[in-house]
Each structure stands twice: as structure tokens, then as C-alpha cells.
Design an enzyme around this catalytic site. Structure first.
Site, PDB file in Angstrom:
ATOM      1  N   SER A   8       0.845  -1.196   0.000  1.00 17.84           N
ATOM      2  CA  SER A   8       0.000   0.000   0.000  1.00 17.84           C
ATOM      3  C   SER A   8       0.875   1.238   0.000  1.00 17.84           C
ATOM      4  O   SER A   8       1.629   1.487   0.957  1.00 17.84           O
ATOM      5  CB  SER A   8      -0.891   0.018   1.243  1.00 17.84           C
ATOM      6  OG  SER A   8      -1.415   1.323   1.430  1.00 17.84           O
ATOM      7  N   HIS A  33      -1.482  -1.379  -4.130  1.00 15.19           N
ATOM      8  CA  HIS A  33      -2.720  -0.989  -3.439  1.00 15.19           C
ATOM      9  C   HIS A  33      -2.735   0.532  -3.267  1.00 15.19           C
ATOM     10  O   HIS A  33      -1.808   1.106  -2.697  1.00 15.19           O
ATOM     11  CB  HIS A  33      -2.758  -1.693  -2.083  1.00 15.19           C
ATOM     12  CG  HIS A  33      -4.004  -1.490  -1.289  1.00 15.19           C
ATOM     13  ND1 HIS A  33      -5.140  -2.256  -1.473  1.00 15.19           N
ATOM     14  CD2 HIS A  33      -4.302  -0.630  -0.290  1.00 15.19           C
ATOM     15  CE1 HIS A  33      -6.080  -1.877  -0.619  1.00 15.19           C
ATOM     16  NE2 HIS A  33      -5.597  -0.886   0.114  1.00 15.19           N
ATOM     17  N   ASP A  35      -4.856   3.645  -1.779  1.00 15.39           N
ATOM     18  CA  ASP A  35      -5.909   4.012  -0.829  1.00 15.39           C
ATOM     19  C   ASP A  35      -6.456   5.394  -1.157  1.00 15.39           C
ATOM     20  O   ASP A  35      -5.783   6.401  -0.948  1.00 15.39           O
ATOM     21  CB  ASP A  35      -5.349   4.001   0.596  1.00 15.39           C
ATOM     22  CG  ASP A  35      -5.055   2.596   1.078  1.00 15.39           C
ATOM     23  OD1 ASP A  35      -6.003   1.804   1.164  1.00 15.39           O
ATOM     24  OD2 ASP A  35      -3.872   2.293   1.339  1.00 15.39           O
ATOM     25  N   MET A  37      -8.935   8.297  -0.336  1.00 14.77           N
ATOM     26  CA  MET A  37      -9.718   8.823   0.792  1.00 14.77           C
ATOM     27  C   MET A  37     -10.212  10.221   0.444  1.00 14.77           C
ATOM     28  O   MET A  37      -9.470  11.006  -0.146  1.00 14.77           O
ATOM     29  CB  MET A  37      -8.850   8.899   2.049  1.00 14.77           C
ATOM     30  CG  MET A  37      -8.183   7.593   2.411  1.00 14.77           C
ATOM     31  SD  MET A  37      -7.332   7.727   3.990  1.00 14.77           S
ATOM     32  CE  MET A  37      -6.459   6.150   4.025  1.00 14.77           C
ATOM     33  N   HIS A  66      -8.553   1.018  -3.523  1.00  5.45           N
ATOM     34  CA  HIS A  66      -9.414   0.850  -2.340  1.00  5.45           C
ATOM     35  C   HIS A  66     -10.107   2.189  -2.086  1.00  5.45           C
ATOM     36  O   HIS A  66      -9.472   3.133  -1.621  1.00  5.45           O
ATOM     37  CB  HIS A  66      -8.519   0.437  -1.152  1.00  5.45           C
ATOM     38  CG  HIS A  66      -9.224   0.305   0.150  1.00  5.45           C
ATOM     39  ND1 HIS A  66      -8.547   0.133   1.345  1.00  5.45           N
ATOM     40  CD2 HIS A  66     -10.540   0.296   0.470  1.00  5.45           C
ATOM     41  CE1 HIS A  66      -9.416   0.031   2.334  1.00  5.45           C
ATOM     42  NE2 HIS A  66     -10.635   0.148   1.836  1.00  5.45           N
ATOM     43  N   MET A  68     -12.107   4.570  -0.183  1.00  6.74           N
ATOM     44  CA  MET A  68     -12.668   4.945   1.128  1.00  6.74           C
ATOM     45  C   MET A  68     -13.320   6.307   0.953  1.00  6.74           C
ATOM     46  O   MET A  68     -12.802   7.332   1.393  1.00  6.74           O
ATOM     47  CB  MET A  68     -11.549   4.969   2.176  1.00  6.74           C
ATOM     48  CG  MET A  68     -11.135   3.578   2.630  1.00  6.74           C
ATOM     49  SD  MET A  68      -9.575   3.587   3.518  1.00  6.74           S
ATOM     50  CE  MET A  68      -8.451   3.490   2.125  1.00  6.74           C
ATOM     51  N   MET A 140     -11.081  -5.412   6.659  1.00  8.64           N
ATOM     52  CA  MET A 140     -10.231  -4.416   7.313  1.00  8.64           C
ATOM     53  C   MET A 140      -9.829  -4.937   8.684  1.00  8.64           C
ATOM     54  O   MET A 140     -10.687  -5.261   9.511  1.00  8.64           O
ATOM     55  CB  MET A 140     -10.965  -3.076   7.449  1.00  8.64           C
ATOM     56  CG  MET A 140     -11.281  -2.369   6.130  1.00  8.64           C
ATOM     57  SD  MET A 140      -9.842  -2.074   5.075  1.00  8.64           S
ATOM     58  CE  MET A 140      -8.825  -1.038   6.138  1.00  8.64           C
ATOM     59  N   GLY A 145      -8.425   4.418   7.332  1.00 11.72           N
ATOM     60  CA  GLY A 145      -8.091   5.829   7.453  1.00 11.72           C
ATOM     61  C   GLY A 145      -6.611   6.137   7.569  1.00 11.72           C
ATOM     62  O   GLY A 145      -6.202   7.244   7.234  1.00 11.72           O
ATOM     63  N   GLY A 148      -0.096   2.179   9.640  1.00 15.76           N
ATOM     64  CA  GLY A 148       0.673   2.126  10.873  1.00 15.76           C
ATOM     65  C   GLY A 148      -0.114   1.816  12.131  1.00 15.76           C
ATOM     66  O   GLY A 148       0.403   1.971  13.234  1.00 15.76           O
ATOM     67  N   ASP A 185      -6.371  -6.093   5.211  1.00 15.49           N
ATOM     68  CA  ASP A 185      -5.764  -4.774   5.072  1.00 15.49           C
ATOM     69  C   ASP A 185      -5.684  -4.105   6.438  1.00 15.49           C
ATOM     70  O   ASP A 185      -6.711  -3.817   7.049  1.00 15.49           O
ATOM     71  CB  ASP A 185      -6.619  -3.933   4.101  1.00 15.49           C
ATOM     72  CG  ASP A 185      -6.008  -2.577   3.788  1.00 15.49           C
ATOM     73  OD1 ASP A 185      -4.898  -2.285   4.269  1.00 15.49           O
ATOM     74  OD2 ASP A 185      -6.672  -1.811   3.046  1.00 15.49           O
ATOM     75  N   GLY A 186      -4.455  -3.878   6.892  1.00 16.11           N
ATOM     76  CA  GLY A 186      -4.246  -3.148   8.140  1.00 16.11           C
ATOM     77  C   GLY A 186      -3.395  -3.919   9.130  1.00 16.11           C
ATOM     78  O   GLY A 186      -3.779  -4.992   9.580  1.00 16.11           O
ATOM     79  N   GLY A 187      -2.207  -3.380   9.425  1.00 17.63           N
ATOM     80  CA  GLY A 187      -1.344  -4.001  10.428  1.00 17.63           C
ATOM     81  C   GLY A 187      -0.756  -5.334  10.006  1.00 17.63           C
ATOM     82  O   GLY A 187      -0.415  -6.162  10.861  1.00 17.63           O
ATOM     83  N   GLY A 207       1.200  -1.943   4.201  1.00 17.47           N
ATOM     84  CA  GLY A 207       1.706  -0.584   4.064  1.00 17.47           C
ATOM     85  C   GLY A 207       3.037  -0.414   4.765  1.00 17.47           C
ATOM     86  O   GLY A 207       4.110  -0.555   4.170  1.00 17.47           O
ATOM     87  N   SER A 208       2.970  -0.172   6.070  1.00 22.66           N
ATOM     88  CA  SER A 208       4.195   0.191   6.787  1.00 22.66           C
ATOM     89  C   SER A 208       5.187  -0.951   6.964  1.00 22.66           C
ATOM     90  O   SER A 208       6.351  -0.701   7.257  1.00 22.66           O
ATOM     91  CB  SER A 208       3.846   0.828   8.135  1.00 22.66           C
ATOM     92  OG  SER A 208       2.792   0.152   8.752  1.00 22.66           O
TER      93      SER A 208
HETATM   94  C1  DX5 Z   1      -5.912   1.926   5.866  1.00 21.78           C
HETATM   95  C2  DX5 Z   1      -5.551   1.507   4.476  1.00 21.78           C
HETATM   96  C3  DX5 Z   1      -4.441   0.530   4.407  1.00 21.78           C
HETATM   97  C4  DX5 Z   1      -3.130   1.035   4.969  1.00 21.78           C
HETATM   98  C5  DX5 Z   1      -2.433  -0.149   5.549  1.00 21.78           C
HETATM   99  O1  DX5 Z   1      -7.098   2.615   5.821  1.00 21.78           O
HETATM  100  O2  DX5 Z   1      -6.678   0.895   3.859  1.00 21.78           O
HETATM  101  O3  DX5 Z   1      -4.263   0.054   3.080  1.00 21.78           O
HETATM  102  O4  DX5 Z   1      -2.286   1.636   4.026  1.00 21.78           O
HETATM  103  O5  DX5 Z   1      -1.302   0.278   6.201  1.00 21.78           O
HETATM  104  P1  DX5 Z   1      -0.577  -0.637   7.278  1.00 21.78           P
HETATM  105  O6  DX5 Z   1      -0.173  -1.898   6.587  1.00 21.78           O
HETATM  106  O7  DX5 Z   1       0.573   0.177   7.735  1.00 21.78           O
HETATM  107  O8  DX5 Z   1      -1.558  -0.908   8.379  1.00 21.78           O
HETATM  108 ZN    ZN Z   2      -6.346  -0.044   1.915  1.00 22.78          ZN
END
Ligand code: DX5
Ligand code: ZN
Length: 236
Positions: A8, A33, A35, A37, A66, A68, A140, A145, A148, A185-187, A207-208
Site C-alpha cells: 500500500s 494498493h 488508498d 480517501m 481501495h 474509502m 479491514m 483511514g 501504521g 488490510d491493516g497491520g 503498508g508500513s
Molecule cells: C488503511 C488503508 C491501508 C493502509 C495499511 O485505511 O486501507 O491500506 O495503508 O497500512 P498498514 O499496513 O501500515 O496498516
Molecule cells: Zn487499503
């Protein structure tokens, strides 16, 4: 089971996104990916369709968008025209099944793979009348949003339930569609990815754990890949 990894770019340095996308591809990413927003569905504002167009020039990988955003149906056609290979909308962004299905159908008609995303508090039953309209469910594992945030382990039973449902429907050949892919998706990092894969996820958004100051994109991708690749029983 083949597991796909989609870095991401939300976690990358926004001033050098072309380089980030190239590094992800060189490191063996399966998709990018993106995101999107809008400051309404979630507080932040990130990218529009022009960003997808621009980044597509730096990679041959599919762009996994994605959304949002509020009123996602307004954005489906523009993102599809910008070259998105997959477009995922949030079920919570619709007022009911009819508009949600219409948006998913519009994504497919535009030539992209439709996905449906669920916030952590949204139960699997929210998808009940939408099966057949989506190719991927994005579970999710943080509140949408931001990058990290810590992984929510309490989402694992939801992943299991949806993976089982996908398997059941696939075996029954419902609507003649291939098995729906379960994405998370997330963490997601080398500690949490195996938990998700064991629960039935086959698509990991990260992502991170991929884009961070503490290691290279290649090292981050390699760590993730190793964590979800079963060791060869004939070796060692
Ligand atoms: C959060 C996004 C994710 C985000 C994931 O709303 O949808 O795609 O970038 O980031 P990490 O992997 O750091 O949680
Ligand atoms: Zn995402």
C-alpha cells in the site's frame, strides 16, 4: 495456496511514489494498493484517479484501488478509465443492497475486478445479498483511514467465516463464479500475515511493513513472503 502481496503506497514517501511503485514491483509485489480517501468517508484526503494514471506508467502490476469515499458509485467509472485493475468499495458507503450491487456491477462492466470492503465492526452478514457480484472481500483489520495502526486479532474469526463461506459457495458453483478471494488490510507484517493466511486470507495488503525507514522495500517484501511461504518439507 498462493498468497498475493499488495504493498500500500499510503505508507510510502508521497514525494517519490513512482520510485516506490518500481521498488515494490522489483521486490516481487503482485499488485499496487492505492488508498483513495475523500475526507468524508474517512477524515483524510489522499489520491484521485490522476494518481492511478500516473503510477500506472511506472509499473506493469495491476493497480488495486481501495475507495474509502462517500458515494463510491460516482467514482467507479473514472477510476476504471484510469487503469485500475481492481476497484474495492466499502459496503458501509451504500444505503442498501441495491445501490451496492449496482456499483459492483458497474465496476465489472468497466472491465475491473470488483471488491467489497468491510470495516472492523461490520459483520459478514452485511454481504449476504451481494455474493456473486464481487471477486474479493477486503477484511479491514484496522479502522480504515491510516497506515501504521496495530492489527486487530479479533478479526481472525471473521476472516475464517468468510473464507469458509467462499469455499462453500465455490464448491456449489453458485452463480458460476470462481472462488471469492479473501484479502486483509491493516497491520499486516511478518507476525500477523501468517495468522491471516491460516484463517484463509490469500491476499495481503501491507503498508508500513513494506514502506518503512527501518528497512528496504526488498527486505520488507522478502520478510513478508518468507512468513507466508510454508517451508519445503523435503528440505532441512
Ligand atoms: C488503511 C488503508 C491501508 C493502509 C495499511 O485505511 O486501507 O491500506 O495503508 O497500512 P498498514 O499496513 O501500515 O496498516
Ligand atoms: Zn487499503
Amino acid at each position: 495456496m498462493n498468497v498475493e502481496i499488495a504493498p500500500s503506497i499510503l505508507a510510502a514517501d508521497f514525494s517519490v511514489l513512482g520510485a516506490a511503485v518500481r521498488a515494490a514491483q522489483d521486490a516481487g509485489a503482485d499488485a499496487i494498493h492505492v488508498d483513495v480517501m475523500d475526507g468524508r468517508f474517512v477524515p483524510e484526503i489522499t489520491f484521485g484517479r490522476r494518481m492511478v494514471e500516473a503510477l500506472a506508467r511506472h509499473t506493469s502490476l495491476p493497480m488495486d484501488v481501495h475507495l474509502m469515499v462517500a458515494d463510491p458509485q460516482r467514482h467507479v467509472a473514472p477510476f476504471a478509465q484510469s487503469g485500475a485493475g481492481a476497484i474495492t468499495v466499502h459496503v458501509e458507503a451504500f444505503t442498501g443492497t441495491v445501490p451496492a450491487r449496482a456499483a459492483l456491477d458497474a465496476i465489472r462492466a468497466a472491465g475491473a475486478n470488483p471488491g467489497i470492503a468491510l470495516k472492523p465492526t461490520t459483520p459478514p452478514e452485511a454481504l449476504e445479498d451481494l455474493w456473486g457480484a464481487f471477486d474479493r472481500i477486503l477484511v479491514m483489520t484496522v479502522e480504515p483511514g491510516a497506515s501504521g495502526q496495530p492489527f486487530m486479532a479479533q478479526m481472525l474469526p471473521k476472516i475464517e467465516k468468510l473464507a469458509a463461506e467462499s469455499g462453500r459457495r465455490h464448491e456449489a458453483h453458485e452463480a458460476g463464479v470462481p472462488a471469492v478471494q479473501i484479502a486483509v488490510d491493516g497491520g499486516i507484517d511478518e507476525r500477523t500475515a501468517p495468522l491471516c493466511v491460516r484463517a484463509g486470507a490469500t491476499y495481503l495488503v501491507a503498508g508500513s511493513s513494506v514502506f518503512s525507514a527501518r528497512r528496504s522495500v526488498a527486505d520488507g517484501m522478502a520478510a513478508l513472503r518468507a512468513a507466508v511461504t510454508a517451508p519445503d518439507p523435503s528440505s532441512g
